[in-house]
Design a protein around this motif. Structure first.
Motif, PDB file in Angstrom:
ATOM      1  N   ILE A   1       2.590   4.347   4.290  1.00  0.00           N
ATOM      2  CA  ILE A   1       2.292   4.775   2.931  1.00  0.00           C
ATOM      3  C   ILE A   1       3.114   6.007   2.567  1.00  0.00           C
ATOM      4  CG2 ILE A   1      -0.056   3.862   3.066  1.00  0.00           C
ATOM      5  CD1 ILE A   1      -1.046   6.697   3.378  1.00  0.00           C
ATOM      6  N   SER A   2       3.167   6.302   1.261  1.00  0.00           N
ATOM      7  CA  SER A   2       3.932   7.459   0.788  1.00  0.00           C
ATOM      8  C   SER A   2       3.030   8.624   0.379  1.00  0.00           C
ATOM      9  CB  SER A   2       4.812   7.060  -0.398  1.00  0.00           C
ATOM     10  OG  SER A   2       4.027   6.519  -1.456  1.00  0.00           O
ATOM     11  N   HIS A   3       1.729   8.351   0.107  1.00  0.00           N
ATOM     12  CA  HIS A   3       0.796   9.396  -0.304  1.00  0.00           C
ATOM     13  C   HIS A   3      -0.473   9.282   0.545  1.00  0.00           C
ATOM     14  CE1 HIS A   3       3.468   9.118  -3.768  1.00  0.00           C
ATOM     15  NE2 HIS A   3       3.014  10.280  -4.195  1.00  0.00           N
ATOM     16  N   LEU A   4      -0.878  10.396   1.164  1.00  0.00           N
ATOM     17  CA  LEU A   4      -2.065  10.406   2.018  1.00  0.00           C
ATOM     18  C   LEU A   4      -2.938  11.595   1.673  1.00  0.00           C
ATOM     19  CD1 LEU A   4      -3.710   9.350   4.449  1.00  0.00           C
ATOM     20  CD2 LEU A   4      -2.265  10.781   5.924  1.00  0.00           C
ATOM     21  N   SER A   5      -4.241  11.339   1.514  1.00  0.00           N
ATOM     22  CA  SER A   5      -5.215  12.398   1.238  1.00  0.00           C
ATOM     23  C   SER A   5      -6.344  12.297   2.255  1.00  0.00           C
ATOM     24  CB  SER A   5      -5.769  12.246  -0.189  1.00  0.00           C
ATOM     25  OG  SER A   5      -6.758  13.221  -0.448  1.00  0.00           O
ATOM     26  N   LEU A   6      -6.666  13.414   2.902  1.00  0.00           N
ATOM     27  CA  LEU A   6      -7.726  13.463   3.907  1.00  0.00           C
ATOM     28  C   LEU A   6      -8.630  14.651   3.617  1.00  0.00           C
ATOM     29  CD1 LEU A   6      -5.576  13.012   7.153  1.00  0.00           C
ATOM     30  CD2 LEU A   6      -6.886  11.226   6.009  1.00  0.00           C
TER      31      LEU A   6
ATOM     32  N   ARG B   1       6.618   7.978   8.701  1.00  0.00           N
ATOM     33  CA  ARG B   1       8.021   8.179   8.297  1.00  0.00           C
ATOM     34  C   ARG B   1       8.246   7.931   6.812  1.00  0.00           C
ATOM     35  NH1 ARG B   1      10.813   9.129  12.729  1.00  0.00           N
ATOM     36  NH2 ARG B   1      10.026   8.397  14.750  1.00  0.00           N
ATOM     37  N   GLN B   2       7.312   7.241   6.134  1.00  0.00           N
ATOM     38  CA  GLN B   2       7.454   7.010   4.698  1.00  0.00           C
ATOM     39  C   GLN B   2       6.677   8.031   3.862  1.00  0.00           C
ATOM     40  OE1 GLN B   2       9.562   4.589   3.844  1.00  0.00           O
ATOM     41  NE2 GLN B   2       9.799   4.110   6.023  1.00  0.00           N
ATOM     42  N   LEU B   3       5.888   8.881   4.523  1.00  0.00           N
ATOM     43  CA  LEU B   3       5.007   9.780   3.788  1.00  0.00           C
ATOM     44  C   LEU B   3       5.792  10.872   3.075  1.00  0.00           C
ATOM     45  CD1 LEU B   3       1.893  10.065   3.432  1.00  0.00           C
ATOM     46  CD2 LEU B   3       2.041  11.984   5.013  1.00  0.00           C
TER      47      LEU B   3
ATOM     48  N   PRO C   1       7.932  13.458   9.284  1.00  0.00           N
ATOM     49  CA  PRO C   1       9.273  14.065   9.270  1.00  0.00           C
ATOM     50  C   PRO C   1       9.907  14.189   7.890  1.00  0.00           C
ATOM     51  CG  PRO C   1       9.354  11.829  10.140  1.00  0.00           C
ATOM     52  CD  PRO C   1       7.906  12.181  10.022  1.00  0.00           C
ATOM     53  N   PHE C   2       9.435  13.427   6.897  1.00  0.00           N
ATOM     54  CA  PHE C   2      10.074  13.459   5.583  1.00  0.00           C
ATOM     55  C   PHE C   2       9.124  13.923   4.477  1.00  0.00           C
ATOM     56  CE2 PHE C   2      12.196  10.115   8.098  1.00  0.00           C
ATOM     57  CZ  PHE C   2      13.461  10.702   8.192  1.00  0.00           C
ATOM     58  N   LEU C   3       8.123  14.689   4.836  1.00  0.00           N
ATOM     59  CA  LEU C   3       7.153  15.189   3.871  1.00  0.00           C
ATOM     60  C   LEU C   3       7.829  16.100   2.850  1.00  0.00           C
ATOM     61  CD1 LEU C   3       4.045  15.145   3.343  1.00  0.00           C
ATOM     62  CD2 LEU C   3       3.947  17.328   4.571  1.00  0.00           C
ATOM     63  N   GLU C   4       7.541  15.880   1.562  1.00  0.00           N
ATOM     64  CA  GLU C   4       8.140  16.666   0.485  1.00  0.00           C
ATOM     65  C   GLU C   4       7.126  17.585  -0.211  1.00  0.00           C
ATOM     66  OE1 GLU C   4       9.880  13.865  -2.139  1.00  0.00           O
ATOM     67  OE2 GLU C   4      11.354  13.123  -0.684  1.00  0.00           O
TER      68      GLU C   4
ATOM     69  N   LEU D   1       0.832  -1.202   0.000  1.00  0.00           N
ATOM     70  CA  LEU D   1       0.000   0.000   0.000  1.00  0.00           C
ATOM     71  C   LEU D   1       0.867   1.253   0.000  1.00  0.00           C
ATOM     72  CD1 LEU D   1      -2.910   1.062   0.122  1.00  0.00           C
ATOM     73  CD2 LEU D   1      -2.704   1.079   2.617  1.00  0.00           C
ATOM     74  N   GLU D   2       0.640   2.127  -0.989  1.00  0.00           N
ATOM     75  CA  GLU D   2       1.399   3.367  -1.122  1.00  0.00           C
ATOM     76  C   GLU D   2       0.539   4.618  -0.968  1.00  0.00           C
ATOM     77  OE1 GLU D   2       3.524   3.427  -4.761  1.00  0.00           O
ATOM     78  OE2 GLU D   2       4.844   1.755  -4.260  1.00  0.00           O
ATOM     79  N   SER D   3      -0.740   4.531  -1.360  1.00  0.00           N
ATOM     80  CA  SER D   3      -1.588   5.717  -1.384  1.00  0.00           C
ATOM     81  C   SER D   3      -2.910   5.438  -0.686  1.00  0.00           C
ATOM     82  CB  SER D   3      -1.848   6.142  -2.836  1.00  0.00           C
ATOM     83  OG  SER D   3      -2.760   7.212  -2.903  1.00  0.00           O
ATOM     84  N   ALA D   4      -3.334   6.370   0.184  1.00  0.00           N
ATOM     85  CA  ALA D   4      -4.615   6.240   0.878  1.00  0.00           C
ATOM     86  C   ALA D   4      -5.361   7.560   0.845  1.00  0.00           C
ATOM     87  CB  ALA D   4      -4.401   5.790   2.323  1.00  0.00           C
TER      88      ALA D   4
END
Length: 437
Positions: free
Chosen positions: A264-269, A295-297, A325-328, A229-232
């Motif tokens: 996950i690396s991509h999150l949308s809320l 930490r992977q987001l 912490p690693f949001l781009e 899972l990468e995107s939610a």
């Protein structure tokens, strides 16, 4: 010199390919061109139609059934948008059974736009893509799952917890899931008032997830295993109750899901999710960080189309930023930012300064996109720009987009240029902004 009919001289398989690019009704009408075209449409493998039993847009439901039966080979792709009378609802079940007997279906998309239509879903063994909208779904007692299914989209459907679980558990190749359940149907043997609503995911190939929490269906989600899972995309519907009980119930469901999507690396809320968190109440203390760290987001998107980014909601946003912490990339779609009272000497002024405790602002955040509508002017976003530009050390771009053209005074633009920047590479781009001067 007479005109030469070069198209009719083409090989039959090429003419069928040409027909495949036409709407199905137009392809059927080509049968009147000549004898050689009379039955060509029956070799098509895709059917895309709009059936309106009110306006008879493509004829009666009976004639549409005859069209389906006339296809000679398997129908690979079947897409139907329909408005049906109550008396015609059984025809959809008939259509699906015709397609089922032909075998070989790959993609099935049905949207009943007027009212939910009840169907029992056949076991299409070769089905890869299933999209139902406004459908009352049930599964046969001998349902064995969809062995080839990779994409499952159920939007505003009526279904029992048992059946949605069977769909997911019986589809081990699922890569994309979108669930928006209008109503969980209780089984006949359920106790009075009992509404089972927990959906569990054990999907080894799942890459993308969209799930809608609503107070109306009391849906909850539990991810047992989804290593890919990468995107939610998690939303809370507009029907969510603003009572304390509603906030606790939906908020707890969202918080319980966070450990499952922490990798996950991509999150949308959407904003309703933030509002439903127990600590978003104006009287509740906001924790420094979330219960888990993402930490992977790398990309976070917050969608707020109904309310304002007020003091409490901004504290919740800060809580999210400290936990990533690693949001781009950060994207905010909102209705408005703050109000006059808050802008003029109000609480937002304390965010117009250098602050500590945000690792992503210190090291990784490079792009910010803010989309807004119905604003009084650029000054409504100035406090947010102060906060980002003063604290994002490696920022490269802030893009601000208004849905409607907005005129701003030159002094506002001058004030924007005078904001101190932590990053010398930061650029601010304004879209749909007009200078009043």
């Amino acid at each position: 010199m007479g005109e030469v009919d070069r198209i009719s001289d083409l090989p039959e398989e090429i003419k069928v390919t040409i027909l495949s690019y036409l709407p199905t009704t137009d392809a059927v009408r080509t049968s009147v061109i000549s004898r050689s075209w009379r039955h060509l449409w029956t070799f098509l493998t895709s059917l895309h139609a709009h059936l309106d039993s009110y306006r008879q847009s493509i004829g009666s439901t009976e004639s549409f059934g005859r069209i389906l039966s006339s296809f000679r080979g398997p129908i690979r792709h079947f897409s139907l948008r329909c408005f049906l009378h109550d008396s015609n609802q059984s025809c959809l079940q008939h259509f699906l059974e015709i397609i089922f007997r032909k075998c070989g279906l790959w993609a099935l998309s049905v949207n009943c736009m007027h009212l939910p239509v009840s169907v029992q879903l056949p076991s299409f063994r070769s089905l890869r893509d299933l999209h139902f909208e406004w459908i009352d779904i049930s599964l046969p007692s001998d349902f064995g799952g969809f062995e080839q299914l990779t994409s499952l989209k159920l939007h505003s459907v009526w279904i029992s917890q048992r059946d949605v679980q069977l769909l997911i558990d019986g589809s081990k190749k699922l890569m994309s899931i979108e669930l928006s359940i209008e109503h969980f149907k209780s089984p006949e043997d359920a106790a009075p008032g009992e509404r089972p609503s927990l959906v569990c995911l054990n999907c080894p190939l799942l890459n993308s997830l969209r799930f809608d929490f609503t107070e109306k269906n009391e849906a909850q989600l539990r991810i047992i295993s989804a290593p890919c899972l990468e995107s939610a995309h998690i939303t809370a519907g507009t029907m969510v109750s603003r009572t304390v009980e509603g906030l606790v119930r939906v908020g707890a469901a969202t918080l319980n899901l966070m450990p499952d999507i922490a990798r996950i690396s991509h999150l949308s809320l959407n904003s309703e999710v933030l509002e439903c968190l127990p600590f978003s109440d104006v009287e509740a203390p906001v924790p420094h960080t979330l219960p888990v760290h993402f930490r992977q987001l790398r990309c976070l998107k917050l969608i707020d189309q109904t309310c304002y980014m007020d003091e409490t909601m901004f504290r919740v946003l800060c809580c999210f930023l400290r936990s990533m912490p690693f949001l781009e990339n950060f994207e905010l779609q909102c209705h408005n930012l703050g109000c006059v009272a808050e802008r003029d000497g109000g609480p937002f002024n304390k965010y117009k300064k250098k602050v500590d405790g945000y690792l992503c602002l210190d090291r990784t955040l490079r792009r910010v996109a803010i989309s807004m509508k119905n604003l009084r002017g650029l000054q409504d976003v100035m406090w947010m720009l102060h906060f980002i530009l003063l604290n994002a050390n490696v920022l490269e771009l802030i893009e601000i987009t208004y849905s409607n053209d907005n005129k701003v005074k030159p002094r506002i633009l001058e004030g924007l240029c005078e904001i101190d920047k932590a990053s010398t590479n930061a650029h601010v781009v304004l879209v749909n902004i007009n200078d009043m001067g």
